[in-house]
Design an enzyme around this catalytic site. Structure first.
Site, short mmCIF file in Angstrom:
data_model
loop_
_atom_site.label_atom_id
_atom_site.label_comp_id
_atom_site.label_asym_id
_atom_site.label_seq_id
_atom_site.Cartn_x
_atom_site.Cartn_y
_atom_site.Cartn_z
N ALA A 150 3.01 -14.12 -6.47
CA ALA A 150 3.04 -15.43 -7.21
C ALA A 150 1.92 -15.13 -8.27
CB ALA A 150 2.59 -16.53 -6.33
N ILE A 187 1.16 -13.13 2.18
CA ILE A 187 1.06 -11.92 1.23
C ILE A 187 1.92 -12.32 -0.20
CG2 ILE A 187 3.25 -10.69 1.94
CD1 ILE A 187 1.43 -8.12 1.83
N LYS A 188 2.64 -13.24 -0.03
CA LYS A 188 3.42 -13.65 -1.22
C LYS A 188 2.51 -14.17 -2.49
CE LYS A 188 7.65 -12.48 0.07
NZ LYS A 188 8.52 -11.62 -0.70
N ASP A 189 1.42 -14.71 -2.08
CA ASP A 189 0.35 -15.07 -3.04
C ASP A 189 -0.04 -14.06 -4.10
OD1 ASP A 189 0.01 -17.30 -1.40
OD2 ASP A 189 -2.10 -16.98 -0.53
#
Length: 318
Positions: free
Chosen positions: A40, A35-37
């Protein structure tokens, strides 16, 4: 030549991930695997729009792993150099993936890796420190995308949202959107692992990586006063759920995702039969498999014996 619904590159493929109903209990799939995409893409786009970085620039962050991996993917797709400071306590799978993506990953003082990232960027021309914990472009990425996607996929029928926090971006961004869209009817809760002390007193430590904060970040501060409550989830429940999801659902997730599912189940039980509770499955277990499926590592953490006997067959690594 028309491309229909095709998207442009890595950044175009982030988001619009499916909401999955778990048949035995209630993921998000992004191209970089977590989910950090979303964060980013959000923080880099924000920097570009504000003119803080130009073509060929350097992106720097201090991170426990997944944000760095997301940034490395985005940097590869947009032509930036990527430098990630991270503690050497993280799984080897994360470290290897960062390097395969071309990111530079210096290890120094694990207590100050975020400060080192800030100072490193400050000494470079055409460079940004993305500051994932306190850069509210992180939370905004979830407010403008993740929250609306959840609302649409449940047709506006959602009683509660719950997840753990690292930077606080997901919880704050999604929570703010759902509160506004539902007129305050949707409850938003925080799931705490051992060692986190946002809502309750800090006790012990946790096997989870990248979550569990000792402070209210700027991202979380945008929403913390609107939280409806919090649940403390012990590692014992997390590891059992991780193995249950693999066995019963065929879903291979990391510890923070399993913790979120435990929390969603407990919150659904609190709210009563028929309630709709949504969480996020942050990433897959392949980034942690050398630990989470190692009998020796689980025994070292006192967790092997809590796994039901019929599920121990998955702990195949020594």
């Amino acid at each position: 030549m028309g491309l229909g619904t095709a998207v442009e590159g890595f950044t175009g493929s982030v988001g619009n991930t499916p909401l999955i109903y778990l048949k035995t209990l209630p993921k998000f799939q992004n191209p970089g695997g977590s989910i950090k995409d979303r964060a980013a893409v959000g923080v880099i786009r924000d920097a570009e729009e504000k003119g803080r970085i130009r073509a060929g620039g350097t992106v720097v962050e201090g991170t426990a792993g997944n944000t760095g991996i997301g940034l490395a993917h985005v940097c590869r797709s947009r032509g930036y150099r990527c430098v990630i400071f991270m503690p050497d306590t993280q799984s080897q799978e994360k470290i290897d993936l960062l390097r395969m993506l071309g990111a530079e990953s210096p290890f120094e003082n694990p207590q100050n890796y975020n400060h080192q990232a800030r100072e490193y960027a400050a000494n470079l021309d055409n460079a940004i420190w993305t500051d994932q914990f306190d850069n509210t472009a992180n939370a905004n990425a979830h407010y403008v995308a993740t929250g609306p996607e959840i609302w649409e996929q449940v047709n506006g029928k959602i009683d509660a949202f719950i997840c753990s926090t690292g930077t606080g971006g997901t919880l704050a961004g999604v929570g703010k959107f759902l509160k506004e869209k539902s007129g305050g009817k949707t409850q938003v809760w925080l799931a705490d692992p051992p060692g986190q002390c946002v809502l309750v007193e800090r006790t012990g430590s946790s096997i989870t990586e990248g979550i569990g904060q000792g402070r209210v970040t700027n991202n979380l501060a945008t929403f913390v006063n609107d939280l409806d409550g919090g649940l403390r989830i012990p590692d014992e429940k997390t590891i059992v759920m991780l193995y249950r999801l693999l066995d019963g659902e065929g879903i291979y997730v990391g510890a923070s995702s399993a913790l979120n599912v435990v929390a969603a189940v407990e919150l659904a039980q609190k709210l009563g039969k028929g309630s709709t509770v949504v969480t996020v499955l942050c990433d897959g277990a392949y980034r942690y498999q050398s630990r989470l499926f190692s009998k020796a590592w689980l025994q070292s953490k006192g967790l092997y014996d809590v796994i039901p006997q019929h599920l121990k067959k998955y702990a195949i690594l020594d």
